[in-house]
Design a protein around this motif. Structure first.
Motif, PDB file in Angstrom:
ATOM      1  N   MET A 184      -6.491   0.592   9.707  1.00 57.08           N
ATOM      2  CA  MET A 184      -7.171   1.885   9.684  1.00 57.08           C
ATOM      3  C   MET A 184      -8.667   1.709   9.560  1.00 57.08           C
ATOM      4  O   MET A 184      -9.445   2.481  10.109  1.00 57.08           O
ATOM      5  CB  MET A 184      -6.635   2.724   8.523  1.00 57.08           C
ATOM      6  CG  MET A 184      -5.279   3.321   8.847  1.00 57.08           C
ATOM      7  SD  MET A 184      -4.437   3.939   7.393  1.00 57.08           S
ATOM      8  CE  MET A 184      -5.633   5.040   6.733  1.00 57.08           C
ATOM      9  N   ARG A 185      -9.070   0.683   8.813  1.00 56.89           N
ATOM     10  CA  ARG A 185     -10.512   0.470   8.653  1.00 56.89           C
ATOM     11  C   ARG A 185     -11.069  -0.450   9.722  1.00 56.89           C
ATOM     12  O   ARG A 185     -12.245  -0.810   9.685  1.00 56.89           O
ATOM     13  CB  ARG A 185     -10.781  -0.164   7.289  1.00 56.89           C
ATOM     14  CG  ARG A 185     -10.373   0.746   6.170  1.00 56.89           C
ATOM     15  CD  ARG A 185     -11.140   0.430   4.918  1.00 56.89           C
ATOM     16  NE  ARG A 185     -10.559   1.106   3.776  1.00 56.89           N
ATOM     17  CZ  ARG A 185     -10.686   0.690   2.533  1.00 56.89           C
ATOM     18  NH1 ARG A 185     -11.361  -0.409   2.279  1.00 56.89           N
ATOM     19  NH2 ARG A 185     -10.140   1.365   1.547  1.00 56.89           N
ATOM     20  N   ALA A 186     -10.218  -0.883  10.636  1.00 52.13           N
ATOM     21  CA  ALA A 186     -10.651  -1.788  11.703  1.00 52.13           C
ATOM     22  C   ALA A 186     -11.385  -3.007  11.154  1.00 52.13           C
ATOM     23  O   ALA A 186     -12.432  -3.406  11.645  1.00 52.13           O
ATOM     24  CB  ALA A 186     -11.519  -1.056  12.728  1.00 52.13           C
ATOM     25  N   VAL A 187     -10.801  -3.596  10.113  1.00 54.92           N
ATOM     26  CA  VAL A 187     -11.356  -4.833   9.561  1.00 54.92           C
ATOM     27  C   VAL A 187     -11.298  -5.921  10.636  1.00 54.92           C
ATOM     28  O   VAL A 187     -10.374  -5.928  11.453  1.00 54.92           O
ATOM     29  CB  VAL A 187     -10.507  -5.248   8.331  1.00 54.92           C
ATOM     30  CG1 VAL A 187     -10.821  -6.656   7.881  1.00 54.92           C
ATOM     31  CG2 VAL A 187     -10.695  -4.255   7.202  1.00 54.92           C
TER      32      VAL A 187
ATOM     33  N   SER B 234       0.854  -1.186   0.000  1.00 52.96           N
ATOM     34  CA  SER B 234       0.000   0.000   0.000  1.00 52.96           C
ATOM     35  C   SER B 234       0.894   1.241   0.000  1.00 52.96           C
ATOM     36  O   SER B 234       2.077   1.155  -0.306  1.00 52.96           O
ATOM     37  CB  SER B 234      -0.928  -0.033   1.205  1.00 52.96           C
ATOM     38  OG  SER B 234      -0.186  -0.123   2.389  1.00 52.96           O
ATOM     39  N   ARG B 235       0.347   2.378   0.377  1.00 55.63           N
ATOM     40  CA  ARG B 235       1.118   3.615   0.213  1.00 55.63           C
ATOM     41  C   ARG B 235       2.376   3.661   1.063  1.00 55.63           C
ATOM     42  O   ARG B 235       3.286   4.430   0.768  1.00 55.63           O
ATOM     43  CB  ARG B 235       0.229   4.824   0.550  1.00 55.63           C
ATOM     44  CG  ARG B 235      -0.711   5.187  -0.545  1.00 55.63           C
ATOM     45  CD  ARG B 235      -0.698   6.688  -0.871  1.00 55.63           C
ATOM     46  NE  ARG B 235      -0.817   7.571   0.267  1.00 55.63           N
ATOM     47  CZ  ARG B 235      -1.974   8.052   0.736  1.00 55.63           C
ATOM     48  NH1 ARG B 235      -3.110   7.692   0.180  1.00 55.63           N
ATOM     49  NH2 ARG B 235      -1.990   8.882   1.730  1.00 55.63           N
ATOM     50  N   SER B 236       2.442   2.858   2.141  1.00 60.52           N
ATOM     51  CA  SER B 236       3.643   2.925   2.962  1.00 60.52           C
ATOM     52  C   SER B 236       4.807   2.180   2.315  1.00 60.52           C
ATOM     53  O   SER B 236       5.886   2.117   2.883  1.00 60.52           O
ATOM     54  CB  SER B 236       3.373   2.371   4.363  1.00 60.52           C
ATOM     55  OG  SER B 236       3.050   1.015   4.303  1.00 60.52           O
TER      56      SER B 236
ATOM     57  N   ALA C  93      -3.098   1.381  -3.319  1.00 67.02           N
ATOM     58  CA  ALA C  93      -3.073   2.365  -2.237  1.00 67.02           C
ATOM     59  C   ALA C  93      -4.109   2.094  -1.153  1.00 67.02           C
ATOM     60  O   ALA C  93      -3.789   2.087   0.014  1.00 67.02           O
ATOM     61  CB  ALA C  93      -3.251   3.759  -2.806  1.00 67.02           C
ATOM     62  N   LYS C  94      -5.348   1.889  -1.498  1.00 72.82           N
ATOM     63  CA  LYS C  94      -6.350   1.803  -0.433  1.00 72.82           C
ATOM     64  C   LYS C  94      -6.985   0.424  -0.365  1.00 72.82           C
ATOM     65  O   LYS C  94      -8.155   0.292  -0.019  1.00 72.82           O
ATOM     66  CB  LYS C  94      -7.401   2.890  -0.629  1.00 72.82           C
ATOM     67  CG  LYS C  94      -6.822   4.259  -0.311  1.00 72.82           C
ATOM     68  CD  LYS C  94      -7.843   5.354  -0.329  1.00 72.82           C
ATOM     69  CE  LYS C  94      -7.195   6.652   0.146  1.00 72.82           C
ATOM     70  NZ  LYS C  94      -8.057   7.801  -0.012  1.00 72.82           N
TER      71      LYS C  94
ATOM     72  N   THR D 277      -1.801  -2.149   7.015  1.00 70.11           N
ATOM     73  CA  THR D 277      -2.083  -0.769   7.403  1.00 70.11           C
ATOM     74  C   THR D 277      -3.525  -0.376   7.081  1.00 70.11           C
ATOM     75  O   THR D 277      -4.238   0.153   7.948  1.00 70.11           O
ATOM     76  CB  THR D 277      -1.121   0.187   6.688  1.00 70.11           C
ATOM     77  OG1 THR D 277       0.195  -0.309   6.841  1.00 70.11           O
ATOM     78  CG2 THR D 277      -1.207   1.577   7.271  1.00 70.11           C
ATOM     79  N   VAL D 278      -3.936  -0.658   5.860  1.00 68.10           N
ATOM     80  CA  VAL D 278      -5.290  -0.270   5.465  1.00 68.10           C
ATOM     81  C   VAL D 278      -6.313  -1.003   6.328  1.00 68.10           C
ATOM     82  O   VAL D 278      -7.303  -0.418   6.789  1.00 68.10           O
ATOM     83  CB  VAL D 278      -5.521  -0.565   3.967  1.00 68.10           C
ATOM     84  CG1 VAL D 278      -6.939  -0.211   3.565  1.00 68.10           C
ATOM     85  CG2 VAL D 278      -4.520   0.204   3.132  1.00 68.10           C
TER      86      VAL D 278
END
Lengths: 257, 421
Positions: free
Chosen positions: A141-144, A70-72, A108-109, A137-138
């Motif tokens: 962030m989305r608390a999957v 992803s973006r990192s 990215a996302k 990371t994604v």
């Protein structure tokens, strides 16, 4: 369990210990040495192996690496300084006679589940020897749901193995500024679980960056808008990742730098 | 009749005990319900002590890792301070409101519980406001390219309307703000739990275990916003809460034979030692290869969301040993050294909220002042001192306020007795 009295004693002791160096730290900053970005050996070694990479290098075939992340996995506007590029450079340095191809696939996302679905096509298209899959990371962030996350990574790893490539997993960045907002531990744990189950080498980016932050090599709390810190961290990450891959593929001993 | 355990004004221990026995007898004659309440006048200081300890540990765990983090129990076994907190909360809530239900009836007790739920809800919303302030500040001041991805977490600020409504519905909860929503839900069901307990405590506990099992079997959960699920699944964590209530309402007494047996003790010790070695492999990865792969694959992940059985068992073992080796009349409980812990435990809702706030503030200081490990530890210690100071002030205030109000009778003293928070 310790009695509460001992606990309190320890607390007070810790307080005394803490107070002394805190004052020492107030003195004007000393000239900082260039960041050595050392990594403890245990973070750079893996019990798991990368047989395809070993074979390719030993047989002098081109080593084709695909970084999926992803973006990192990049620095916006400075892709050439991001860790995939430094990884490639470090691998070339370690194996001067070998051809090292490296491509980066940024999603990215995408959550792990979304990325896992694209892996087989990617492998068919690029025919890599090694896939480095940076993820988590994604999802954090989305608390999957961590269970879903684990299933997704599991499926992805199985698919990659079935498609005939080696896999290295890369976990989240250590990001102290967002620690109160992004809960990393469940995702770190679940990546670790899948890595153990499938004997996949796991590059513990989180622990490594945390180590650097604790040791004072990098100020990861920095609010600086400049790209300098990102470049330095990625340079170190790329080199560490190269050592990790070489160790897992049993191609060492690598020259120390 | 003495008030529900005012720890400061309470009668001397000996008096309290005789009084307690007399009252216990009276109670049996009058009510003879399925449950028995511990006598009044005798405050369980151990509960306050360990709840205070849990609050300290939760605070430390919410800060970035530092020296003091090594003192928290999650580094030495599977369970952590949350288990202690929820169990003791169930215990005290049942103790306080169970009495209210026996004395005043279902409706009165329910009303009082709902009042408490409202207090906790308001506290949660207050903390959320502070969180919003912090995150908004970070979002506007921080643009490190290294973390351009992580900064995406601020995206929710683009839709404040949805976010804030979801927060009020308890569906949007920032990191570290999961305990109070869990607690609100558990307290909402407390009237039902107590009502069932009054009828048949063991059946109630059985139902609770059944719900826990069903949660694991059918993967029950509460969804959260924008996606995901509640980080502490109330369907699973209710087990600890109900178990705490069951212990408070006579279960602990009935278990005392099991608890005092040597076999139990050795099982507990063996389990705790085993858990300690397992956790050791997390922190000393060099030891990782000692763990057999089979056990690793069977055991991991140890699920906190759904209160893994390993965690629950670890808590039980800790609790069993604590009860055995720390008698309720241990003189140390009255010592000056443990006073700060006990005071914190006695005002747990206030101190918990203060702890969450201080954790935010601590993060903030750490981010603004680049300091080393020493500063981290210093912030933890300062936070704990502030928590103790606040607990002392609240206790002083309530004490003097109660003195003024003592003529009115002691019925409204639930908060002081733990109030279940």
């Amino acid at each position: 369990m310790k009695s509460a009295r001992t606990m309190l004693g320890l607390l007070l002791l810790a307080a005394c210990l803490a107070a002394a160096p805190a004052r020492a730290g107030d003195t004007p900053e000393q000239p900082q040495p260039a960041p050595p970005c050392d990594v403890p050996a245990y973070l750079l070694s893996s019990e798991s192996s990368l047989p395809k990479v070993t074979d390719a290098v030993k047989a002098n075939q081109p080593l084709n690496v695909l970084v999926v992340g992803s973006r990192s996995s990049t620095i916006p506007g400075n892709e050439a300084s991001a860790y995939p590029a430094t990884l490639q450079a470090a691998l070339k340095e370690a194996f001067p006679s070998a051809t090292i191809d490296l491509s980066v696939e940024l999603q990215a996302k995408s959550t792990a589940e979304e990325t896992a679905g694209t892996l087989v096509k990617l492998v068919e298209a690029k025919k890599p020897t090694l896939v480095i899959w940076q993820t988590g990371t994604v999802d954090a962030m989305r608390a999957v749901d961590p269970d879903d996350f684990r299933t997704a990574i599991n499926d992805g790893v199985v698919a990659l193995r079935a498609a005939g490539t080696d896999v290295v997993l890369v976990n989240l960045q250590y990001s102290p500024r967002t620690e109160t907002m992004i809960s990393a531990p469940p995702y770190l744990d679940n990546i670790k679980v899948v890595a153990q189950q499938h004997d996949v080498p796991l590059f513990d980016r989180f622990a490594i960056m945390k180590q650097w932050s604790d040791a004072g090599y990098f100020d990861l709390f920095s609010t600086s808008h400049g790209v300098d810190l990102a470049k330095k961290v990625h340079a170190c990450l790329g080199r560490a990742l190269a050592k990790f891959v070489i160790d897992a593929a049993h191609l060492g001993p690598v020259q120390q730098n | 009749m003495s008030s529900i355990a005012d720890p400061i004004a309470g009668s001397p221990v000996a008096d309290a005990k005789t009084e307690a026995k007399a009252e216990a007898k009276a109670e049996v004659k009058v009510a003879a319900p399925a449950i028995t309440l511990p006598a009044t006048g005798e405050r369980e200081l151990r509960l306050d002590l360990f709840r205070g300890l849990a609050l300290w540990l939760i605070f430390i765990d919410h800060l970035p890792t530092n020296l003091l983090t090594w003192l928290t129990i999650r580094n030495y076994g599977f369970s952590d301070a949350t288990e202690i907190f929820i169990f003791i909360s169930g215990y005290t809530a049942a103790f306080v409101y169970g009495r209210a239900m026996l004395e005043g009836g279902f409706v009165i007790a329910t009303a009082r519980i709902l009042r408490r739920v409202w207090q906790i809800y308001v506290a949660h919303v207050f903390l959320f406001t502070i969180f919003l302030a912090e995150i908004s500040y970070v979002a506007t001041s921080f643009e490190n390219p290294l973390y351009s991805e992580e900064m995406g977490i601020m995206d929710f600020l683009k839709q404040p309307d949805v976010t804030i409504v979801q927060a009020l519905l308890l569906r949007f909860r920032p990191v570290n703000m999961d305990v109070l929503p869990l607690y609100i839900v558990l307290m909402l069901f407390l009237p039902l739990i107590l009502w069932l307990m009054k009828w048949k405590p063991d059946v109630t506990l059985g139902l609770s275990v059944l719900l826990y099992a069903l949660t694991w079997q059918f993967d029950l959960y509460l969804s959260a916003y924008p996606n995901g699920f509640w980080a502490f699944n109330p369907f699973a964590w209710q087990l600890l809460f109900v178990f705490g209530a069951w212990c408070a309402l006579g279960g602990a007494r009935r278990m005392s034979r099991i608890l005092s047996s040597n076999i139990t003790m050795w099982i507990c010790i063996a389990y705790l030692v085993a858990a300690f070695f397992v956790t050791l492999t997390w922190y000393v990865p060099q030891l990782g290869h000692i763990m057999p792969k089979v056990i690793e694959q069977w055991m991991y992940p140890i699920n906190k969301t759904d209160l893994d059985v390993l965690r629950f068992a670890h808590f039980l073992a800790l609790a069993a040993l604590t009860v055995r080796f720390l008698p309720r009349d241990w003189p140390g409980l009255k010592s000056r050294w443990l006073r700060p812990l006990i005071l914190c435990g006695q005002h747990s809702l206030e101190i918990f909220c203060l702890g969450v706030f201080l954790a935010f503030a601590g993060h903030f200081v750490l981010a603004e002042v680049s300091g080393g490990a020493a500063l981290h530890a210093l912030i933890s210690v300062c936070g704990i001192l502030i928590m103790c100071g606040m607990a002392w002030i609240i206790s002083w205030y309530k004490h003097s306020a109660d003195k003024g109000a003592s003529k009115k009778g002691a019925a409204g003293n639930a908060d002081l007795a733990g109030g279940g928070a």
